[in-house]
Design a protein around this motif. Structure first.
Motif, PDB file in Angstrom:
ATOM      1  N   VAL A 181      23.053   1.066 -47.475  1.00  0.00           N
ATOM      2  CA  VAL A 181      24.475   0.863 -47.775  1.00  0.00           C
ATOM      3  C   VAL A 181      25.154   0.088 -46.642  1.00  0.00           C
ATOM      4  O   VAL A 181      25.940  -0.841 -46.889  1.00  0.00           O
ATOM      5  N   LEU A 182      24.819   0.445 -45.411  1.00  0.00           N
ATOM      6  CA  LEU A 182      25.460  -0.225 -44.267  1.00  0.00           C
ATOM      7  C   LEU A 182      25.015  -1.685 -44.182  1.00  0.00           C
ATOM      8  O   LEU A 182      25.828  -2.578 -43.900  1.00  0.00           O
ATOM      9  N   ASP A 183      23.718  -1.939 -44.462  1.00  0.00           N
ATOM     10  CA  ASP A 183      23.221  -3.328 -44.469  1.00  0.00           C
ATOM     11  C   ASP A 183      23.993  -4.145 -45.504  1.00  0.00           C
ATOM     12  O   ASP A 183      24.369  -5.292 -45.264  1.00  0.00           O
ATOM     13  N   LYS A 184      24.229  -3.532 -46.659  1.00  0.00           N
ATOM     14  CA  LYS A 184      24.909  -4.239 -47.736  1.00  0.00           C
ATOM     15  C   LYS A 184      26.363  -4.536 -47.365  1.00  0.00           C
ATOM     16  O   LYS A 184      26.848  -5.653 -47.565  1.00  0.00           O
ATOM     17  N   LEU A 185      27.041  -3.540 -46.805  1.00  0.00           N
ATOM     18  CA  LEU A 185      28.431  -3.767 -46.365  1.00  0.00           C
ATOM     19  C   LEU A 185      28.483  -4.958 -45.419  1.00  0.00           C
ATOM     20  O   LEU A 185      29.330  -5.849 -45.560  1.00  0.00           O
ATOM     21  N   ALA A 186      27.562  -4.961 -44.445  1.00  0.00           N
ATOM     22  CA  ALA A 186      27.542  -6.044 -43.450  1.00  0.00           C
ATOM     23  C   ALA A 186      27.271  -7.385 -44.122  1.00  0.00           C
ATOM     24  O   ALA A 186      27.851  -8.406 -43.735  1.00  0.00           O
ATOM     25  N   SER A 187      26.419  -7.367 -45.141  1.00  0.00           N
ATOM     26  CA  SER A 187      26.096  -8.633 -45.824  1.00  0.00           C
ATOM     27  C   SER A 187      27.324  -9.180 -46.564  1.00  0.00           C
ATOM     28  O   SER A 187      27.416 -10.372 -46.820  1.00  0.00           O
ATOM     29  N   PHE A 188      28.268  -8.287 -46.903  1.00  0.00           N
ATOM     30  CA  PHE A 188      29.535  -8.757 -47.507  1.00  0.00           C
ATOM     31  C   PHE A 188      30.536  -9.170 -46.423  1.00  0.00           C
ATOM     32  O   PHE A 188      31.686  -9.481 -46.728  1.00  0.00           O
ATOM     33  N   GLY A 189      30.125  -9.075 -45.171  1.00  0.00           N
ATOM     34  CA  GLY A 189      31.034  -9.421 -44.064  1.00  0.00           C
ATOM     35  C   GLY A 189      31.948  -8.274 -43.673  1.00  0.00           C
ATOM     36  O   GLY A 189      32.928  -8.456 -42.935  1.00  0.00           O
ATOM     37  N   ILE A 190      31.663  -7.082 -44.149  1.00  0.00           N
ATOM     38  CA  ILE A 190      32.517  -5.934 -43.781  1.00  0.00           C
ATOM     39  C   ILE A 190      31.935  -5.253 -42.548  1.00  0.00           C
ATOM     40  O   ILE A 190      30.863  -4.647 -42.597  1.00  0.00           O
ATOM     41  N   LYS A 191      32.642  -5.400 -41.444  1.00  0.00           N
ATOM     42  CA  LYS A 191      32.153  -4.854 -40.164  1.00  0.00           C
ATOM     43  C   LYS A 191      33.125  -3.818 -39.624  1.00  0.00           C
ATOM     44  O   LYS A 191      33.039  -3.426 -38.467  1.00  0.00           O
ATOM     45  N   SER A 192      34.108  -3.449 -40.445  1.00  0.00           N
ATOM     46  CA  SER A 192      35.120  -2.479 -40.017  1.00  0.00           C
ATOM     47  C   SER A 192      35.057  -1.279 -40.948  1.00  0.00           C
ATOM     48  O   SER A 192      35.415  -1.372 -42.120  1.00  0.00           O
ATOM     49  N   LEU A 193      34.576  -0.165 -40.407  1.00  0.00           N
ATOM     50  CA  LEU A 193      34.386   1.041 -41.211  1.00  0.00           C
ATOM     51  C   LEU A 193      35.166   2.172 -40.541  1.00  0.00           C
ATOM     52  O   LEU A 193      34.903   2.507 -39.384  1.00  0.00           O
ATOM     53  N   SER A 194      36.113   2.755 -41.261  1.00  0.00           N
ATOM     54  CA  SER A 194      36.942   3.802 -40.654  1.00  0.00           C
ATOM     55  C   SER A 194      36.781   5.103 -41.411  1.00  0.00           C
ATOM     56  O   SER A 194      37.083   5.187 -42.608  1.00  0.00           O
ATOM     57  N   LEU A 195      36.277   6.102 -40.686  1.00  0.00           N
ATOM     58  CA  LEU A 195      36.091   7.428 -41.280  1.00  0.00           C
ATOM     59  C   LEU A 195      37.417   8.175 -41.270  1.00  0.00           C
ATOM     60  O   LEU A 195      38.152   8.106 -40.282  1.00  0.00           O
ATOM     61  N   ARG A 196      37.667   8.932 -42.315  1.00  0.00           N
ATOM     62  CA  ARG A 196      38.891   9.741 -42.335  1.00  0.00           C
ATOM     63  C   ARG A 196      38.681  11.100 -41.657  1.00  0.00           C
ATOM     64  O   ARG A 196      39.618  11.876 -41.574  1.00  0.00           O
ATOM     65  N   ASN A 197      37.460  11.392 -41.228  1.00  0.00           N
ATOM     66  CA  ASN A 197      37.181  12.680 -40.604  1.00  0.00           C
ATOM     67  C   ASN A 197      36.698  12.474 -39.171  1.00  0.00           C
ATOM     68  O   ASN A 197      36.652  11.345 -38.688  1.00  0.00           O
ATOM     69  N   VAL A 198      36.289  13.557 -38.534  1.00  0.00           N
ATOM     70  CA  VAL A 198      35.888  13.443 -37.131  1.00  0.00           C
ATOM     71  C   VAL A 198      34.374  13.319 -36.967  1.00  0.00           C
ATOM     72  O   VAL A 198      33.899  12.500 -36.194  1.00  0.00           O
ATOM     73  N   GLY A 199      33.591  14.109 -37.722  1.00  0.00           N
ATOM     74  CA  GLY A 199      32.140  14.148 -37.502  1.00  0.00           C
ATOM     75  C   GLY A 199      31.455  12.858 -37.899  1.00  0.00           C
ATOM     76  O   GLY A 199      31.807  12.242 -38.913  1.00  0.00           O
ATOM     77  N   VAL A 200      30.452  12.426 -37.118  1.00  0.00           N
ATOM     78  CA  VAL A 200      29.746  11.165 -37.394  1.00  0.00           C
ATOM     79  C   VAL A 200      28.244  11.407 -37.556  1.00  0.00           C
ATOM     80  O   VAL A 200      27.447  10.486 -37.452  1.00  0.00           O
ATOM     81  N   ASP A 201      27.867  12.654 -37.828  1.00  0.00           N
ATOM     82  CA  ASP A 201      26.450  13.008 -37.861  1.00  0.00           C
ATOM     83  C   ASP A 201      25.725  12.499 -39.099  1.00  0.00           C
ATOM     84  O   ASP A 201      24.507  12.541 -39.161  1.00  0.00           O
ATOM     85  N   ASN A 202      26.468  12.014 -40.099  1.00  0.00           N
ATOM     86  CA  ASN A 202      25.813  11.554 -41.339  1.00  0.00           C
ATOM     87  C   ASN A 202      25.701  10.027 -41.419  1.00  0.00           C
ATOM     88  O   ASN A 202      25.513   9.470 -42.489  1.00  0.00           O
ATOM     89  N   ILE A 203      25.839   9.360 -40.265  1.00  0.00           N
ATOM     90  CA  ILE A 203      25.779   7.882 -40.254  1.00  0.00           C
ATOM     91  C   ILE A 203      24.472   7.394 -39.638  1.00  0.00           C
ATOM     92  O   ILE A 203      24.066   7.891 -38.584  1.00  0.00           O
TER      93      ILE A 203
END
Ligand code: COI
Length: 332
Positions: free
Chosen positions: A60-82
């Motif tokens: 999913v992250l590779d695909k986002l980047a391929s669309f030129g999306i390099k800005s990802l903002s989580l609405r929560n605090v934990g980052v353990d699922n990335i």
């Protein structure tokens, strides 16, 4: 600037609209989570705002980047699922919301601990059955106890203040020492010391590879007999089988859990009946009078949800416009 926001719940819609109107920025709200089946919807946007407990996979992250999306903002605090490797290799900038409401988490932790100590859930049940007798449900007082707080970030510090307000003696463990708490002499040097001295242990740490199942048989063995456990942080911190053994033996007097290691796909779902909950280990915990489980609701307050939506959108806008933000997450 055009932002897509995934996994938007009904209770978030008004806050999202308010931000979009105030800023004059288009935000497309999608109710689905970000995964391989929905990532294509992000094409044409400058940034994505997300919240989910299911993994953000490399694909999913590779695909986002391929669309030129390099800005990802989580609405929560934990980052353990990335997937950290995919973030780094694609040079995606990620922000989180580290302080949407530390109080929301600390208040629920203390509330559930107090309910356990004062046996109010047991009295609720007895009263419903017409039993207004006191015995045998005599309570314990927090004022007489030592509370060990693990991790003294924003949430841990709020919890410390609340526990102190009840008159408890508080000790703390963290790799990073907060200068104020240090001055008060609150820190112990090792977890073993905290385990040996605490009547209540309150977990406020993020989940990492290193601390997975930090509460295992060995750790419970080092704790006081009859210790109370509070976990509004991450399910992975506790080996559930070891906790069940410690509850069975009486090593652990009771536990207030807002998280569970296998909660994804189970919490925030209506199964229609208790029997239909598809997790026998969770049901084992749920059936116990001395265990209070809540389905990851500590964050679920009006203040927190508003802040999660609006702070994340602010961060996403900053990332898109300037390439940076105060709440960038460092991945190593
Ligand atoms: C987090 O902010 O990381 C949480 O655990 C809350 C989440 C379930 C919305």
């Amino acid at each position: 600037v055009k932002i897509i926001a995934y996994g938007i719940r009904d209770d978030e819609q008004a806050y999202l609209k308010q931000w979009s109107d105030d800023q004059g920025i288009e935000v497309k709200a999608v109710s689905e989570l970000l995964d391989e089946s929905t990532v294509d919807q992000a094409k044409g946007y400058d940034g994505a705002v997300v919240y989910q407990q299911k993994p953000y996979t490399a694909a999913v992250l590779d695909k986002l980047a391929s669309f030129g999306i390099k800005s990802l903002s989580l609405r929560n605090v934990g980052v353990d699922n990335i997937d950290a490797d995919a973030i780094k290799r694609n040079d995606i900038k990620v922000t989180n919301v580290p302080a949407y409401s530390p109080n929301a988490i600390a208040e629920l932790a203390a509330t559930q601990l107090m309910r356990l100590l004062r046996r109010t859930p047991v009295f609720d049940k007895k009263i419903a059955a017409g039993n207004l007798q006191w015995a045998p449900d005599i309570a314990d007082e927090l004022d007489q106890m030592t509370v060990g707080v693990i991790a003294t970030g924003r949430i841990g510090r709020k919890a410390i203040n609340i526990y102190k307000g009840f008159g408890a003696k508080v000790i703390a463990y963290d790799i990073f020492h907060n200068p104020e708490l240090e001055k008060e002499g609150m820190y112990v040097d090792t977890l073993d010391e905290l385990y040996a001295q605490s009547d209540v242990i309150s977990l406020h740490s993020p989940a990492t590879k290193e601390n997975e199942h930090m509460f295992n048989d060995d750790a419970f063995g080092k704790m006081k007999d009859g210790v109370w456990i509070v976990n509004p942080a991450r399910g992975a911190l506790i080996d559930t089988d070891a906790l069940i053994r410690a509850l069975d033996s009486g090593k652990v007097a009771g536990a207030a859990l807002d998280v569970y290691e296998d909660e994804v796909g189970i919490f925030n779902t209506d199964f229609g009946s208790f029997d239909a909950i598809p997790d026998e280990r969770l049901k084992n915990l749920l059936k116990r009078d001395n265990v209070l489980v809540t389905p990851h609701i500590a964050f679920y307050t009006k203040t927190a949800v508003k802040n999660m939506v609006q702070f994340a959108l602010n961060s996403n806008k900053n990332l898109i416009e300037t390439g940076t933000d105060d709440d960038i997450v460092a991945f190593n």
